[in-house]
Motif scaffolding. Structure first.
Motif, short mmCIF file in Angstrom:
data_model
loop_
_atom_site.label_atom_id
_atom_site.label_comp_id
_atom_site.label_asym_id
_atom_site.label_seq_id
_atom_site.Cartn_x
_atom_site.Cartn_y
_atom_site.Cartn_z
N GLY A 7 -5.91 2.78 9.60
CA GLY A 7 -6.15 2.14 8.60
C GLY A 7 -4.54 1.54 7.95
N SER A 8 -3.70 2.44 8.09
CA SER A 8 -2.35 2.09 7.70
C SER A 8 -1.22 2.35 8.51
N TRP A 9 -0.11 1.85 9.01
CA TRP A 9 0.54 2.02 9.94
C TRP A 9 2.12 1.23 9.57
N SER A 10 3.11 1.77 10.23
CA SER A 10 4.54 0.96 10.20
C SER A 10 4.86 0.62 11.41
N SER B 249 -2.59 6.62 8.29
CA SER B 249 -3.81 6.99 7.98
C SER B 249 -4.81 6.45 8.53
N TYR B 250 -5.96 7.01 8.52
CA TYR B 250 -7.33 6.45 9.11
C TYR B 250 -8.22 6.08 8.20
N THR B 251 -8.90 4.84 8.47
CA THR B 251 -10.04 4.53 7.42
C THR B 251 -11.48 4.97 7.69
N THR B 252 -11.92 5.49 6.92
CA THR B 252 -13.40 5.98 7.28
C THR B 252 -14.79 4.66 7.12
N LEU B 253 -15.36 4.54 8.25
CA LEU B 253 -16.22 3.53 8.18
C LEU B 253 -17.65 4.06 7.98
N ARG C 39 5.38 -2.00 6.61
CA ARG C 39 3.95 -1.26 6.42
C ARG C 39 2.82 -2.18 6.10
N TYR C 40 1.75 -1.62 7.03
CA TYR C 40 0.66 -2.45 7.11
C TYR C 40 -0.61 -1.50 6.71
N THR C 41 -1.55 -2.00 5.85
CA THR C 41 -2.63 -1.35 5.48
C THR C 41 -4.07 -2.46 5.69
N TYR C 42 -5.02 -1.94 6.16
CA TYR C 42 -6.14 -2.67 6.20
C TYR C 42 -6.90 -2.31 4.65
N THR C 43 -7.06 -3.07 3.75
CA THR C 43 -7.39 -3.04 2.62
C THR C 43 -9.03 -3.50 2.25
N LYS C 44 -9.26 -3.96 3.44
CA LYS C 44 -10.83 -4.22 3.36
C LYS C 44 -11.40 -4.47 4.86
N ILE C 45 -12.40 -3.64 5.23
CA ILE C 45 -13.02 -3.96 6.56
C ILE C 45 -14.56 -4.05 6.38
N ILE C 46 -15.00 -4.99 6.87
CA ILE C 46 -16.50 -5.17 6.99
C ILE C 46 -17.08 -5.21 8.37
#
Length: 516
Positions: free
Chosen positions: A194-197, A182-186, A202-209
């Protein structure tokens, strides 16, 4: 290792592009991706990030990392003093005890490719169509992008949206496939992965500033958890046999005998000895290697005294009993000293004189006459060096002084690439050639973690090359569990050299022993 960011905070990192064709279809797909995410590296949209990344391991465990970055420059903190990062010139990581080592060679090129992918630096790279692949039952085009200093990337692109569905790093070498979930909307509708394997995790960015104000300290490696006190540079005695290197040390004041094992990722003791030395238990962990993995106890030793005033304090160590059961060695041992012992100091080992010296690693080690400085990949908490077999197969080989059973361990698949095993060893001599009288062909059993074993077939090869060193008719064992381009150098091979271990600068000095 000091990280300098002055110039990097005010300018983007410039790429040196590789020459190559720029196919119109490939460029149109990359343009569609650029439109999909709404930005690209270096366009000024995002200059910095604060991020939180959660990783779920194959065993279902969650590991959290905090990441600070300016463009491609970053530091990722994993907690307990452990981190990885990129200065813009050097990738680095810390050992379990927080000692900093550089990542070089193939690993650095792989990491740069992934860094460029995650920071949307692919859309302006030289590119060409490279066939297609099937993802979730749908055939999608593949675009290969290349960049000097990085591994190539095969990008599987959704032709309808421009989203990257999959990225394969080093597709013609040792491929690693990143499946993008998936992609994360900024802000302003911009997007990033935003999420990949990768490798079953499995890795996920749970917070992006985006675009926080960052300071230099966010990027410097952390202070080590353990610390060295250096005394005299005079050598201390060691034990050397045809199979192993033995050290005497006092742990919390209790004397013991240990194996110097470059193939071990840390410092490991028997439970029995650790209990006798009153080494504090602070948790549990697992250790893996040849034959499988075992549960271990995570402990902390107040002091490890190597003699002449050289003391490693507050070191994390790991313990179990199966790996070190009495009877597997020529003498009873109380554990292994591996990566974390070597990573925080410059350690010189003279097998002929049976001595070891321990010194600060402030200055890079140099080679004496006849010696050779080998750049080693330390990213896996073991030293890995490039090796060539019979001029036909290139291998990344772990230097493992703790493995007495083999000279060279390689994949049985090398025979499918024209490498021929012979059943007898013929000694030769001459300039640039070091003869090795190892064991004859046949079956061998090698012992791995937890006491697990593997049966391998052994013989000899015409030529094994490491740097300038050429070994002919060297003993080699073939394993069905090794990948084609992975291997191991055991003590039967490594005992032909003296060593200076300088992990802080990413090197090992190998000094041939002509009269061993």
């Amino acid at each position: 290792m000091r990280v300098v960011l002055a110039s990097l905070l005010t300018a983007v990192l410039f790429f040196s592009f590789m020459p190559g064709a720029r196919a119109d279809d490939a460029q149109s797909l990359l343009a569609k991706h650029k439109a999909f995410v709404g930005w690209q590296f270096g366009d000024g949209t995002f200059t910095s990030f604060d991020m939180q990344r959660d990783g779920v391991t194959k065993k279902g465990q969650t590991d959290r990392a905090i990441e600070h970055r300016v463009g491609l420059v970053y530091r990722r903190n994993y907690g307990a003093g452990n981190a990885t990062g990129f200065t813009g010139k050097i990738f680095w990581g810390t050992t379990r005890n927080g000692f900093t080592v550089p990542y070089i060679g193939d690993e650095a090129q792989r990491m740069l490719a992934i860094d460029v992918l995650m920071m949307e630096g692919t859309t302006e790279l030289p590119a060409e169509l490279h066939g297609s692949t099937t993802i979730d039952g749908k055939t999608v085009p593949v675009v290969r992008v290349t960049m000097k200093g990085a591994k190539p990337i095969d990008l599987a692109i959704d032709p309808a949206t421009g989203a990257y569905l999959q990225a394969t790093v080093d597709p013609d070498g040792s491929p690693e496939t990143i499946s993008i979930a998936s992609y994360t909307t900024l802000p302003d509708g911009k997007k990033m992965i935003g999420s990949w394997s990768l490798d079953g995790e499995r890795y996920t960015y749970t917070k992006i500033i985006p675009n926080p104000q960052l300071v230099d300290r966010n990027f410097t490696p952390p202070a080590p958890l353990a610390s060295w006190t250096f005394g005299s540079a005079a050598p201390v005695p060691i034990g050397v046999t045809d199979e192993r290197i033995y050290l005497n040390a006092k742990v919390n004041g209790v004397p013991g005998t240990f194996v110097l094992d470059t193939g071990a990722s840390g410092i490991y003791l028997t439970d029995e000895f650790a209990n006798r030395a009153h080494v504090k238990t602070i948790g549990t962990a697992r250790a893996s290697g040849i034959g499988g993995d075992v549960k271990t106890l995570k402990r902390q030793a107040k002091t490890i005294d190597l003699g002449n005033g050289n003391v490693l304090s507050n070191a994390l160590i790991y313990t179990d009993n199966e790996t070190y059961r009495e009877g597997k060695f020529n003498q009873e041992v109380d554990g292994f000293f591996g990566f974390d012992f070597l990573a925080g100091a410059r350690v010189s080992v003279n097998l002929g004189a049976k001595t070891m010296t321990i010194q600060p690693d402030d200055e890079a080690a140099t080679a004496p006459a006849g010696g050779y400085v080998v750049s080693v990949d330390l990213s896996g908490d073991v030293p890995v060096v490039p090796m060539e077999l019979d001029g036909k197969v290139n291998v990344d080989a772990i230097m493992d002084t703790g493995n007495a059973a083999v000279g060279v361990l390689a994949s049985s698949k090398i025979r499918d690439h024209g490498v021929v095993m012979v059943s007898a060893l013929r000694a030769q001599g001459g300039d640039g050639l070091i003869a090795n009288q190892g064991f004859l062909g046949g079956n061998r059993t090698i012992v791995g973690i937890g006491g697990e074993t593997e049966r391998v077939y052994c013989g000899s090869l015409d030529k094994v090359v490491i740097g300038p060193f050429v070994y002919q008719n060297n003993g080699v064992c073939l394993s069905a569990n090794q990948s084609l381009h992975d291997g191991l150098l055991g003590f039967d091979f490594l005992k032909n050299f003296d060593y200076i271990f300088d992990y802080h600068h990413g090197t090992i000095v190998m000094i041939p022993r002509r009269n061993n």
